[in-house]
Design a protein around this motif. Structure first.
Motif, PDB file in Angstrom:
ATOM      1  N   THR A  27       0.801  -1.225   0.000  1.00  0.00           N
ATOM      2  CA  THR A  27       0.000   0.000   0.000  1.00  0.00           C
ATOM      3  C   THR A  27       0.830   1.269   0.000  1.00  0.00           C
ATOM      4  OG1 THR A  27      -1.639  -1.235   1.291  1.00  0.00           O
ATOM      5  CG2 THR A  27      -1.904   1.155   1.172  1.00  0.00           C
ATOM      6  N   LEU A  28       1.826   1.339   0.885  1.00  0.00           N
ATOM      7  CA  LEU A  28       2.550   2.592   1.085  1.00  0.00           C
ATOM      8  C   LEU A  28       3.211   3.126  -0.181  1.00  0.00           C
ATOM      9  CD1 LEU A  28       3.487   4.797   3.019  1.00  0.00           C
ATOM     10  CD2 LEU A  28       5.437   3.347   3.616  1.00  0.00           C
ATOM     11  N   PRO A  29       4.061   2.350  -0.880  1.00  0.00           N
ATOM     12  CA  PRO A  29       4.681   2.906  -2.090  1.00  0.00           C
ATOM     13  C   PRO A  29       3.678   3.257  -3.175  1.00  0.00           C
ATOM     14  CG  PRO A  29       5.139   0.556  -1.892  1.00  0.00           C
ATOM     15  CD  PRO A  29       4.539   0.976  -0.599  1.00  0.00           C
ATOM     16  N   LEU A  30       2.620   2.452  -3.307  1.00  0.00           N
ATOM     17  CA  LEU A  30       1.610   2.733  -4.329  1.00  0.00           C
ATOM     18  C   LEU A  30       0.833   4.004  -3.992  1.00  0.00           C
ATOM     19  CD1 LEU A  30       0.227  -0.876  -4.948  1.00  0.00           C
ATOM     20  CD2 LEU A  30       1.817   0.424  -6.384  1.00  0.00           C
ATOM     21  N   TYR A  31       0.477   4.168  -2.729  1.00  0.00           N
ATOM     22  CA  TYR A  31      -0.262   5.358  -2.313  1.00  0.00           C
ATOM     23  C   TYR A  31       0.602   6.604  -2.450  1.00  0.00           C
ATOM     24  CZ  TYR A  31      -3.212   8.406   0.552  1.00  0.00           C
ATOM     25  OH  TYR A  31      -4.002   9.434   0.996  1.00  0.00           O
ATOM     26  N   ALA A  32       1.864   6.488  -2.038  1.00  0.00           N
ATOM     27  CA  ALA A  32       2.780   7.628  -2.165  1.00  0.00           C
ATOM     28  C   ALA A  32       2.972   8.000  -3.632  1.00  0.00           C
ATOM     29  CB  ALA A  32       4.123   7.286  -1.523  1.00  0.00           C
ATOM     30  N   GLN A  33       3.081   7.004  -4.478  1.00  0.00           N
ATOM     31  CA  GLN A  33       3.231   7.258  -5.911  1.00  0.00           C
ATOM     32  C   GLN A  33       1.994   7.951  -6.471  1.00  0.00           C
ATOM     33  OE1 GLN A  33       3.286   3.845  -8.742  1.00  0.00           O
ATOM     34  NE2 GLN A  33       5.328   4.576  -9.288  1.00  0.00           N
ATOM     35  N   ALA A 142       2.272 -12.492   6.520  1.00  0.00           N
ATOM     36  CA  ALA A 142       2.250 -13.215   5.251  1.00  0.00           C
ATOM     37  C   ALA A 142       0.958 -12.955   4.468  1.00  0.00           C
ATOM     38  CB  ALA A 142       2.416 -14.707   5.497  1.00  0.00           C
ATOM     39  N   ILE A 143      -0.161 -12.865   5.184  1.00  0.00           N
ATOM     40  CA  ILE A 143      -1.464 -12.646   4.541  1.00  0.00           C
ATOM     41  C   ILE A 143      -1.616 -11.214   4.041  1.00  0.00           C
ATOM     42  CG2 ILE A 143      -3.960 -12.565   4.984  1.00  0.00           C
ATOM     43  CD1 ILE A 143      -3.554 -14.857   6.955  1.00  0.00           C
ATOM     44  N   ALA A 144      -1.034 -10.266   4.763  1.00  0.00           N
ATOM     45  CA  ALA A 144      -1.282  -8.841   4.538  1.00  0.00           C
ATOM     46  C   ALA A 144      -1.055  -8.351   3.110  1.00  0.00           C
ATOM     47  CB  ALA A 144      -0.453  -8.015   5.528  1.00  0.00           C
ATOM     48  N   PRO A 145       0.095  -8.628   2.476  1.00  0.00           N
ATOM     49  CA  PRO A 145       0.310  -8.065   1.124  1.00  0.00           C
ATOM     50  C   PRO A 145      -0.727  -8.514   0.098  1.00  0.00           C
ATOM     51  CG  PRO A 145       2.372  -8.841   2.063  1.00  0.00           C
ATOM     52  CD  PRO A 145       1.287  -9.340   2.961  1.00  0.00           C
ATOM     53  N   LEU A 146      -1.106  -9.798   0.123  1.00  0.00           N
ATOM     54  CA  LEU A 146      -2.099 -10.298  -0.821  1.00  0.00           C
ATOM     55  C   LEU A 146      -3.459  -9.667  -0.564  1.00  0.00           C
ATOM     56  CD1 LEU A 146      -2.998 -12.212  -3.063  1.00  0.00           C
ATOM     57  CD2 LEU A 146      -3.316 -13.997  -1.327  1.00  0.00           C
ATOM     58  N   LEU A 147      -3.832  -9.579   0.718  1.00  0.00           N
ATOM     59  CA  LEU A 147      -5.125  -8.991   1.062  1.00  0.00           C
ATOM     60  C   LEU A 147      -5.169  -7.511   0.688  1.00  0.00           C
ATOM     61  CD1 LEU A 147      -7.900  -9.178   2.335  1.00  0.00           C
ATOM     62  CD2 LEU A 147      -6.835  -8.895   4.591  1.00  0.00           C
ATOM     63  N   ALA A 148      -4.126  -6.776   1.042  1.00  0.00           N
ATOM     64  CA  ALA A 148      -4.089  -5.340   0.731  1.00  0.00           C
ATOM     65  C   ALA A 148      -4.066  -5.109  -0.771  1.00  0.00           C
ATOM     66  CB  ALA A 148      -2.865  -4.695   1.394  1.00  0.00           C
ATOM     67  N   GLY A 149      -3.243  -5.863  -1.486  1.00  0.00           N
ATOM     68  CA  GLY A 149      -3.168  -5.706  -2.932  1.00  0.00           C
ATOM     69  C   GLY A 149      -4.488  -5.980  -3.606  1.00  0.00           C
TER      70      GLY A 149
END
Length: 371
Positions: A27-33, A142-149
């Motif tokens: 989330t962070l790099p995508l939101y900042a971008q 481990a779950i977080a990146p897939l769920l957030a993406g």
């Protein structure tokens, strides 16, 4: 102490780290971008929460020794709940960095204080149950990146921030069910022993390696066009750590802390040398697996051992976390400036040197551990 308290602590750890990790990966790099920030500014923002941890970890551990674990964990839970909502107010590099710095307070309090609580509640099985807590947080990680993406893809950033706040609210609610623990410190008598400092350096070496791998693994030339594969390797790495840590903690409760630390740190150092000189994908995968095993075995002993070196368990664990965060922040910088071969070699040698000094120094220290 009944197992109900343990289950609540594990749930708290899962939801706390699930939400905090979702807020930053990916989330962070995508939101900042999306806000038009440059890569350099994104790097500064990403480092903000780690820098917070360097200063807050130790203070939170000390305060938990004075005021009790439950009170500090309530503060942590409130930050987990409120910080994600502040993303809606962030529109530039300064405000976003401030949000990340504030969010970093939550994790910097939670990690040492929750581990200290486990040590208080289960003094005879602290290695085992610290390992189980670490596994619960790793499952969330481990779950977080897939769920957030997935949420970003289907609904946008707002649903991620709301979800993170919801998980933070669950974390906060659980803190009210926890038993009271510690809080009896009347005078600050923490001793900065060389053994405790060297334990911190061992953890720093592990996380220096971990953050270097996480940052630069996708940039190895045979993985550059295979983002899915680098992501899979990192997922496997986290999964191994989640599976192994409880067993490694149980082992350290049975045979003592020192032998697992020696074996684990040796594995981590060898893994870094594999990364430094690998020219093929199978070796990289082997290095990642070896690192995961070594990091799990070592960390499952350093944390319990810290609580046995110092009577101020929260302060000792907070001190370890602060040193660890310094290593975690330095890892990518060292590898980035020195290059893969020299950088990963440096990290591996650093781990070996820290281990050797620890082994020599530790023999002179009397602790409540069976070596």
């Amino acid at each position: 102490m009944n197992r109900k308290s343990l289950y609540f602590v594990l749930l708290m750890g899962f939801f706390a780290i699930l939400g905090s990790t979702m807020s930053k990966s990916p989330t962070l790099p995508l939101y900042a971008q999306s806000l038009g920030l440059s890569k350099g500014e994104i790097g500064i923002i990403a480092a903000a929460s780690t820098i917070t941890g360097i200063f807050v970890n130790f203070a939170s551990g000390l305060l938990s020794d004075i005021y009790g674990r439950k009170r500090l964990l309530k503060i942590s839970g409130f930050v987990f709940f409120s910080a994600p909502l502040l993303y809606f107010l962030a529109g530039d590099v300064i405000t976003l960095a401030l949000v990340r710095a504030y969010y970093g307070i939550a994790t910097a309090i939670f990690v040492p204080v929750s581990l200290a609580l486990i040590s208080d509640l289960y003094p005879d099985k602290k290695g085992t149950f610290m390992g189980i807590l670490s596994s619960a947080t790793l499952v969330g990680r481990a779950i977080a990146p897939l769920l957030a993406g997935s949420l970003i893809y289907f609904a946008g950033f707002w649903i991620v921030f709301v979800s993170c706040s919801l998980f933070g609210f669950i974390t906060l609610a659980i803190t009210f069910t926890l038993p009271e623990a510690a809080g009896s410190l009347k005078k600050f008598e923490f001793s900065f022993s060389s053994s405790l400092l060297l334990l911190g350096l061992l953890d720093a070496a592990v996380y220096m390696a971990y953050q270097s791998i996480e940052t630069f693994l996708p940039l190895f030339y045979f993985l550059e066009d295979k983002a899915w594969l680098s992501g899979l390797i990192l997922t496997i790495e986290i999964s191994i750590m989640a599976l192994v840590k409880p067993y490694a903690g149980y082992l350290s409760d049975k045979i003592g802390r020192i032998k697992p630390i020696i074996v684990g740190m040796s594995m981590v150092s060898v893994a870094m040398l594999i990364f430094a000189f690998s020219k093929s994908l199978p070796l990289i995968i082997g290095g990642a697996v070896l690192f995961s095993l070594g990091a799990s075995v070592s960390e499952a002993s350093t944390k319990p051992l810290a609580t046995e070196i110092s009577a101020l368990r929260g302060t000792a664990l907070g001190f370890l976390e602060s040193i660890k965060d310094i290593g975690q922040a330095l890892g990518p910088i060292i590898v980035g400036f020195l290059g893969f071969e020299m950088g990963f070699t440096f990290v591996g040698v650093f781990g070996i040197v820290a281990l050797l000094i620890f082994m020599i120094t530790f023999k002179a220290i009397q602790i409540k551990d069976k070596i």
